[in-house]
Design a protein around this motif. Structure first.
Motif, PDB file in Angstrom:
ATOM      1  N   LEU A 155      -1.645  12.815   3.635  1.00 22.36           N
ATOM      2  CA  LEU A 155      -1.287  13.462   2.370  1.00 22.36           C
ATOM      3  C   LEU A 155      -0.850  14.909   2.590  1.00 22.36           C
ATOM      4  O   LEU A 155       0.072  15.396   1.920  1.00 22.36           O
ATOM      5  CB  LEU A 155      -2.469  13.396   1.394  1.00 22.36           C
TER       6      LEU A 155
ATOM      7  N   SER B 211       6.199  12.316  -2.427  1.00 12.08           N
ATOM      8  CA  SER B 211       5.129  11.934  -3.337  1.00 12.08           C
ATOM      9  C   SER B 211       3.920  11.413  -2.558  1.00 12.08           C
ATOM     10  O   SER B 211       4.071  10.690  -1.567  1.00 12.08           O
ATOM     11  CB  SER B 211       5.629  10.839  -4.289  1.00 12.08           C
ATOM     12  N   PRO B 212       2.713  11.737  -3.004  1.00 14.72           N
ATOM     13  CA  PRO B 212       1.508  11.226  -2.334  1.00 14.72           C
ATOM     14  C   PRO B 212       1.354   9.714  -2.483  1.00 14.72           C
ATOM     15  O   PRO B 212       0.592   9.095  -1.739  1.00 14.72           O
ATOM     16  CB  PRO B 212       0.363  11.970  -3.034  1.00 14.72           C
ATOM     17  N   THR B 213       2.076   9.116  -3.424  1.00 10.80           N
ATOM     18  CA  THR B 213       1.974   7.669  -3.632  1.00 10.80           C
ATOM     19  C   THR B 213       3.195   6.916  -3.084  1.00 10.80           C
ATOM     20  O   THR B 213       3.363   5.731  -3.364  1.00 10.80           O
ATOM     21  CB  THR B 213       1.818   7.354  -5.131  1.00 10.80           C
TER      22      THR B 213
ATOM     23  N   LYS C  17       0.836  -1.202   0.000  1.00  9.36           N
ATOM     24  CA  LYS C  17       0.000   0.000   0.000  1.00  9.36           C
ATOM     25  C   LYS C  17       0.866   1.246   0.000  1.00  9.36           C
ATOM     26  O   LYS C  17       2.009   1.235   0.458  1.00  9.36           O
ATOM     27  CB  LYS C  17      -0.912   0.018   1.232  1.00  9.36           C
ATOM     28  N   THR C  18       0.290   2.334  -0.478  1.00  8.68           N
ATOM     29  CA  THR C  18       0.972   3.615  -0.313  1.00  8.68           C
ATOM     30  C   THR C  18       1.018   3.934   1.176  1.00  8.68           C
ATOM     31  O   THR C  18       0.212   3.416   1.967  1.00  8.68           O
ATOM     32  CB  THR C  18       0.240   4.740  -1.055  1.00  8.68           C
TER      33      THR C  18
ATOM     34  N   LYS D 201      -6.590   9.731   5.607  1.00 11.57           N
ATOM     35  CA  LYS D 201      -5.707   9.795   4.442  1.00 11.57           C
ATOM     36  C   LYS D 201      -5.364  11.236   4.113  1.00 11.57           C
ATOM     37  O   LYS D 201      -4.226  11.548   3.737  1.00 11.57           O
ATOM     38  CB  LYS D 201      -6.382   9.108   3.253  1.00 11.57           C
TER      39      LYS D 201
ATOM     40  N   ASN E 167      -2.288   5.284   2.527  1.00 12.77           N
ATOM     41  CA  ASN E 167      -3.322   4.267   2.722  1.00 12.77           C
ATOM     42  C   ASN E 167      -3.004   3.360   3.903  1.00 12.77           C
ATOM     43  O   ASN E 167      -3.901   3.008   4.682  1.00 12.77           O
ATOM     44  CB  ASN E 167      -3.477   3.420   1.455  1.00 12.77           C
TER      45      ASN E 167
ATOM     46  N   ARG F  57       5.674   4.786  -0.827  1.00 11.02           N
ATOM     47  CA  ARG F  57       5.502   3.678   0.108  1.00 11.02           C
ATOM     48  C   ARG F  57       6.475   3.835   1.275  1.00 11.02           C
ATOM     49  O   ARG F  57       7.525   4.474   1.142  1.00 11.02           O
ATOM     50  CB  ARG F  57       5.724   2.339  -0.598  1.00 11.02           C
TER      51      ARG F  57
END
Length: 283
Positions: free
Chosen positions: A251, A260-262, A231-232, A247, A235, A264
């Motif tokens: 963020l 980055s918002p994504t 998951k990121t 979340k 998340n 890990r």
């Protein structure tokens, strides 16, 4: 039996001792490896050694000769008389029939003056819990030198972004500087395990490398990140049942950290987790 190998199998059979799988017993018998462990652990005559899992005492006698005192903790009561015979006539070894996971270290080490160094041949099944306990109470110790499964050693000293990098990596880096010293082949043990081993030394830090406002929160965030590696980070943290961050909260902090918002969790360094913890905690 290989050259320079202590014939532990015949000795234990002569003592009517049977290997107990429940304790994960694999006795180190290689006389090329045993003195090297003592040397790499930096034990001197000014040090007290806490040895966990002395077994038959092959390493204990070398530690006793190098240190001021050895406090040995062995869970298997049937090994105690064997251990006493092995260390004779050395008087600087204190033998305790205890489970290290249930032992109060402040009681065990009460009255000890000077540096205390841990040396341990850890059973594979309990490696992470023992290392966690020792690091959480690392204020007692100058260093911790342990024999672990090679795969675990690689996780302890991993770099961010690698597949070995995980929660135990960051945990060890918060309290110490971990270093893989050398590998130990499976043929160096009786009975022979199925995997290779390695010696890892943790040089304990006088204080953590980063000033974290709430270290418990930081480790909760780390565990959440690595419990859901795929998951990121946003998340993984927002889905964690023991945390109360949305979340959007995560963020927002990631944006302030210019991440980055994504991203890990495996991409974050210990310093970045410390900053994440402080910023989320202040919200």
């Amino acid at each position: 039996m290989r050259k320079n190998q202590i014939n532990t199998a015949d000795y234990l059979r002569g003592q009517d001792f049977h290997i107990k799988k429940k304790y994960g017993q694999n006795f180190l018998t290689d006389m090329n490896i045993l003195p090297r462990i003592v040397e790499e652990s930096d034990v001197t005559k000014d040090d007290t050694v806490l040895e966990i899992g002395p077994g038959t005492g092959n390493l204990t006698v070398l530690l006793a000769d190098a240190a001021k005192k050895v406090i040995a903790v062995e869970i298997d009561k049937e090994l105690i008389p064997i251990l006493r015979v092995t260390i004779f006539p050395r008087e600087n070894v204190e033998i305790n029939n205890l489970d290290i996971m249930k032992t109060d270290l402040s009681d065990l080490l009460s009255g000890v003056e000077g540096n205390i160094r841990v040396v341990a041949n850890l059973p594979y099944y309990i490696t992470t819990p023992v290392i966690t306990k020792l690091l959480e109470e690392s204020h007692f110790f100058k260093s911790i030198t342990v024999m672990v499964q090679k795969e675990v050693a690689e996780r302890l000293a991993a770099e961010p972004g690698s597949k070995e990098y995980g929660a135990i990596t960051l945990f060890s880096q918060y309290y110490s500087v971990p270093k893989i010293l050398f590998s130990v082949p499976k043929e160096s043990f009786y009975p022979m395990p199925k995997v290779e081993s390695a010696i890892v030394r943790f040089d304990i830090l006088e204080k953590p490398p980063y000033d974290v406002k709430n270290s418990a929160l930081m480790f909760d965030l780390i565990r959440a990140a690595f419990n859901e590696r795929r998951k990121t980070l946003a998340n993984a943290i927002s889905d964690a049942g023991n945390l109360n961050f949305s979340k959007a909260d995560v963020l927002d902090v990631l944006e302030k950290m210019r991440l980055s918002p994504t991203i890990r969790g495996e991409r974050l360094s210990l310093e970045e987790f410390a900053n994440l913890s402080d910023m989320l905690g202040s919200n």
